[in-house]
Design a protein around this motif. Structure first.
Motif, PDB file in Angstrom:
ATOM      1  N   ALA A  84       0.820  -1.221   0.000  1.00  0.00           N
ATOM      2  CA  ALA A  84       0.000   0.000   0.000  1.00  0.00           C
ATOM      3  C   ALA A  84       0.854   1.271   0.000  1.00  0.00           C
ATOM      4  N   ASN A  85       1.991   1.224   0.713  1.00  0.00           N
ATOM      5  CA  ASN A  85       2.783   2.454   0.834  1.00  0.00           C
ATOM      6  C   ASN A  85       3.636   2.739  -0.398  1.00  0.00           C
ATOM      7  N   ARG A  87       2.081   2.540  -3.500  1.00  0.00           N
ATOM      8  CA  ARG A  87       1.151   2.841  -4.585  1.00  0.00           C
ATOM      9  C   ARG A  87       0.821   4.331  -4.604  1.00  0.00           C
ATOM     10  N   PRO A  88       0.883   4.953  -5.776  1.00  0.00           N
ATOM     11  CA  PRO A  88       0.594   6.392  -5.858  1.00  0.00           C
ATOM     12  C   PRO A  88      -0.907   6.664  -5.786  1.00  0.00           C
ATOM     13  N   VAL A  89      -1.514   6.125  -4.735  1.00  0.00           N
ATOM     14  CA  VAL A  89      -2.963   6.169  -4.565  1.00  0.00           C
ATOM     15  C   VAL A  89      -3.215   6.563  -3.120  1.00  0.00           C
ATOM     16  N   ASN A  90      -4.137   7.476  -2.882  1.00  0.00           N
ATOM     17  CA  ASN A  90      -4.468   7.830  -1.499  1.00  0.00           C
ATOM     18  C   ASN A  90      -5.953   7.620  -1.242  1.00  0.00           C
ATOM     19  N   THR A  91      -6.271   7.445   0.035  1.00  0.00           N
ATOM     20  CA  THR A  91      -7.639   7.092   0.415  1.00  0.00           C
ATOM     21  C   THR A  91      -8.217   8.098   1.396  1.00  0.00           C
ATOM     22  N   GLY A 111       1.780  12.602   4.679  1.00  0.00           N
ATOM     23  CA  GLY A 111       2.135  11.915   3.433  1.00  0.00           C
ATOM     24  C   GLY A 111       3.343  12.549   2.762  1.00  0.00           C
ATOM     25  N   MET A 114       6.438  11.580   4.587  1.00  0.00           N
ATOM     26  CA  MET A 114       6.836  10.203   4.303  1.00  0.00           C
ATOM     27  C   MET A 114       7.479  10.092   2.923  1.00  0.00           C
ATOM     28  N   ARG A 158      -5.661  15.710   3.553  1.00  0.00           N
ATOM     29  CA  ARG A 158      -4.543  14.828   3.840  1.00  0.00           C
ATOM     30  C   ARG A 158      -4.293  13.871   2.674  1.00  0.00           C
ATOM     31  N   ALA A 159      -5.389  13.383   2.096  1.00  0.00           N
ATOM     32  CA  ALA A 159      -5.245  12.429   1.003  1.00  0.00           C
ATOM     33  C   ALA A 159      -4.837  13.121  -0.296  1.00  0.00           C
ATOM     34  N   PRO A 162      -0.353  14.663  -1.109  1.00  0.00           N
ATOM     35  CA  PRO A 162       0.756  14.090  -1.884  1.00  0.00           C
ATOM     36  C   PRO A 162       0.472  14.027  -3.388  1.00  0.00           C
ATOM     37  N   PRO A 164      -1.874  12.379  -5.311  1.00  0.00           N
ATOM     38  CA  PRO A 164      -1.903  10.999  -5.799  1.00  0.00           C
ATOM     39  C   PRO A 164      -2.410  10.958  -7.234  1.00  0.00           C
TER      40      PRO A 164
ATOM     41  N   ARG B 211      -0.048   3.736   6.239  1.00  0.00           N
ATOM     42  CA  ARG B 211       0.509   2.974   5.130  1.00  0.00           C
ATOM     43  C   ARG B 211       0.094   3.598   3.811  1.00  0.00           C
ATOM     44  N   ASP B 212      -1.166   4.013   3.747  1.00  0.00           N
ATOM     45  CA  ASP B 212      -1.702   4.635   2.541  1.00  0.00           C
ATOM     46  C   ASP B 212      -0.917   5.895   2.204  1.00  0.00           C
ATOM     47  N   LEU B 213      -0.443   6.594   3.256  1.00  0.00           N
ATOM     48  CA  LEU B 213       0.307   7.838   3.060  1.00  0.00           C
ATOM     49  C   LEU B 213       1.809   7.566   3.045  1.00  0.00           C
ATOM     50  N   TYR B 214       2.181   6.410   2.533  1.00  0.00           N
ATOM     51  CA  TYR B 214       3.576   6.085   2.197  1.00  0.00           C
ATOM     52  C   TYR B 214       4.482   5.795   3.384  1.00  0.00           C
ATOM     53  N   ALA B 215       3.905   5.515   4.577  1.00  0.00           N
ATOM     54  CA  ALA B 215       4.742   5.185   5.724  1.00  0.00           C
ATOM     55  C   ALA B 215       5.110   3.702   5.669  1.00  0.00           C
TER      56      ALA B 215
END
Ligand code: ADP
Ligand code: MG
Lengths: 368, 310
Positions: A84-85, A87-91, A111, A114, A158-159, A162, A164, B211-215
């Motif tokens: 998941a971390n 993938r250039p996808v945010n939720t 994000g 990170m 927040r999503a 970055p 995405p 995790r979704d935010l790349y951590a």
């Protein structure tokens, strides 16, 4: 900012996805052979009742669930092996999942941090996102100090921060009250157009889906029912489920009298044949249903020769509309909706006999 | 009547309510007062009394106990005062031993608690039960059996030799390590249970969001999970550190002269005729004061951090 034309390339391609939770007798088939393509820069909605597998599909794209079978491509690249971390996808999570120990600004910056962006860039980008969701003065608040609507905006910022390639939104508006929900629909759509990011939006609310989406995928019990624009799924439903789930509809039993190129003549009972658009293939003599929206019919005082008649059960005043419940002579219950004009123009009242008139082109034949 | 329905409403009705509330609280206040405050007050008073040579105290005010803890005035008490290092050393060692035991408990207890909290709801209770089973046995018995396990000819060393891991027995008994192991074993559930409680309430969607935010997994643990379950970790550390600091069973049974801890020192003062009650009471008060100061500093820092919004 929207540089890409919708449909110029495929953002997400789902091919023959099967997802089974658990093993053996206790297993649940959450997705059954689902295939669909989401275009770049599209506002794509997954619509279906609770438990139909929408969240599961979203989680597969995000990387939180492994598929049982099938392939997922993101901009042409196969991504099942990517965690998941990566993938250039945010939720945007259903319950927001904001970090409670961080301020609003820190949540939004997470994000970017990170991704190893520079301090100055993080700061300016996070501030920009705060302004985008109109929370400029709330940078130092904790999530617990915000209202539900504000938390929702923080989750969105927040999503988005970055930038995405694809933004996944799992029923983001379902916890908000009606007024706020309606305002957010407009705002979300605006943000999607401004940023040019592909949105995959999950909802069980058909009105939400109709008002926001470029295209809608209607799902039911783990299977894809229909994909199309709001207009297509509403006006040309492919089956009974879609017709019933999107908007209100009336189903009438019919016999097919005649089949033409893209239409059919159908007869309700012994009434006059009605021209219907057709979903799928049909043959003369086949039995099926026609679906007619309540606002595409009217009632009137019966005249000689009217074949579709019945008794008015009830009139329900709905503000802009009046709804008329009609009990047809063949036993079918019909709902008709008429816009309220200056004076009441229905001309019939409860208990009266009335004739049912169907607008030209309003009927759609469903074969299933 | 309205006042009775609304306790904050003022007037006579609220006075009646206030009195009633006072009476309802009375039993717990009495229990707390009698079993918690009274013993501490007694120790405080004893620490300022004069010691009786047959044990016990003479009711005469004296600072001798504190003086003895801090100053060395020679064998006959007539030399100029120097700092008495013996007790301070014991004290300092106790803090170290307790700290290491706490860290051991945390390192083992956190993954254990996390593991249990992430099991399906039905099996969690079983795991929790397994963790607490050894604690149905008296602490003394458990500490003694620990002694048999780790002594030079005990099963631990024999197995290690038998499987060729070592040639000569590892000497653990009567060392600091033995005491730390003993403390760790004594208080592990006090670490596991509060951490379990906070991890169980943890919203795992937060980890997914990270995790979704790349951590990475490690960053998710460090920046999201740990800060969120921190109250449980802090509670666990306090619950292990405080009793470890005053423990005397583990240092007595597993340690030697070099591992003497403050708990044992206090215990000795109240045992038999050789003891010095005021001195034991003074040592207890000093221990209590240090613990309270540490906790207050922590609480102060926490509330400051809260104000800063961090
Ligand atoms: N982790 C899981 N384990 C077992 N079954 C699950 C799990 N997640 C979802 N399901 C089941 O899969 C089906 C689809 O769930 P979901 O994708 O959450 O639906 P939706 O989001 O459309 O409401 C439901 O029957 C649900 O009970
Ligand atoms: Mg869902």
């Amino acid at each position: 900012m929207g540089v890409n034309e919708p449909g110029s390339s495929t953002a997400v391609a789902i091919t023959n996805i099967v997802k089974r939770y658990g093993i053996g007798d206790a297993s649940v088939l959450a997705l059954n052979d689902v295939s669909l393509e989401i275009q770049d820069n599209e506002f794509f909605t997954l619509l279906g009742p609770s438990g139909c597998g929408k969240t599961t599909l979203l989680r597969i794209i995000a990387g939180f669930e492994q598929v049982t079978a099938g392939v997922v491509h993101l901009y042409g690249e196969e991504i099942e092996q990517l965690p998941a971390n990566k993938r250039p996808v945010n939720t945007v999570f259903q319950q927001y999942a904001l970090f409670p120990h961080m301020s609003v600004l820190e949540n939004i910056a997470f994000g970017l941090r990170m991704l190893g962006k520079g301090k100055a860039e993080i700061e300016s980008r996070a501030k920009q996102m705060l302004d985008l969701v109109q929370l400029g003065g709330f940078a130092d608040r904790r999530p617990a100090q915000l209202s539900g609507g504000q938390q929702q905006r923080v989750a969105l910022a927040r999503a988005l921060a970055p930038a995405p390639k694809v933004l996944l939104l799992d029923e983001p508006l379902s916890a908000l009250d009606l007024k706020l929900r309606q305002a957010m629909r407009v705002e979300l759509k605006q943000i999607q157009e401004d940023t040019g990011i592909t949105f995959v939006f999950v909802t069980h609310d058909q009105e939400e889906a109709l008002t926001m989406s470029d295209r809608i995928a209607v799902m039911s019990s783990g299977e894809l029912q229909q994909i199309g624009t709001a207009h297509e799924v509403y006006e040309e439903p492919r089956n009974k489920f879609v017709a019933g789930f999107i908007g209100e509809t009336n189903l009438l039993d019919v016999t097919v009298e005649e089949v033409r190129a893209d239409a059919a003549m159908c007869r309700v009972g012994d009434g006059a044949p009605i021209a219907c658009s057709v979903a799928g293939n049909t043959t003369k003599g086949a039995r099926g249903h026609i679906s007619i929206r309540p606002e595409r019919m009217s009632v009137s005082k019966p005249k000689r020769g009217d074949k579709l008649t019945g008794i008015v059960d009830r009139l329900v005043y709905l503000g802009t509309d009046t709804q008329c419940l009609l009990h047809l002579d063949n036993g079918t219950e019909i709902t008709v909706r008429a816009q309220n004009a200056h004076e009441s123009t229905l001309g019939v009242g409860p208990g009266d006999r009335a004739a049912l008139n169907i607008d030209a082109g309003a009927a759609r034949l469903l074969v299933d | 009547m309205a006042g009775a329905l609304n306790p904050g409403g003022g007037g006579a009705a609220s006075g009646v309510f206030g009195a009633l509330r006072g009476w309802l609280l009375a039993p717990s206040l009495i229990v707390i007062g009698f079993f918690l405050l009274a013993p501490v007050c007694m120790m405080l008073i004893y620490s300022f009394l004069t010691k009786d040579f047959r044990g016990g105290v003479i009711w005469e005010f004296s600072l001798a106990a504190y003086d003895q803890f801090i100053f060395d005035r020679g064998l006959f008490g007539d030399e100029p005062p120097k700092i008495e290092w013996i007790y301070i050393t014991i004290f300092w060692r106790s803090i170290w031993q307790a700290a290491i035991a706490t860290i051991l408990c945390l390192v083992i207890g956190f993954p254990t608690a996390y593991f249990i909290a992430t099991r399906p709801a039905a099996t969690r209770t079983v795991w929790l039960f397994l963790v607490t089973i050894p604690y149905w046995v008296n602490l003394l018995i458990r500490t003694v059996s620990m002694k048999f396990l780790i002594r030079d000819t005990g099963p631990l060393n024999e197995w290690l030799i038998q499987f060729g891991v070592i040639d000569t027995p590892i000497h653990v008994i009567n060392t600091n390590i033995a005491v730390q192991l003993g403390l760790f074993y004594s208080y592990l559930p006090f670490m596991v249970l509060p951490i379990y409680a906070s991890v169980e309430r943890y919203n795992f969607a937060l980890s997914e969001a990270a995790r979704d935010l790349y951590a990475s997994r490690w960053t998710t643990l460090r920046e999201v999970l740990l800060p969120t379950v921190k109250p449980g970790i802090v509670a666990g550390c306090i619950l292990v550190f405080v009793p470890s600091l005053g423990a005397f069973l583990a240092p007595d049974l597993l340690g030697g002269a070099k591992t003497f801890m403050i708990g044992s020192l206090i215990e000795e003062q109240f045992k038999g005729n050789a003891g010095n009650w005021p001195f034991g009471a003074a040592a207890s008060m000093i221990l209590l004061t240090v613990v309270l100061i540490v906790l207050m500093i922590y609480a102060r820092q926490q509330s400051r951090a809260e104000e800063r919004g961090h």
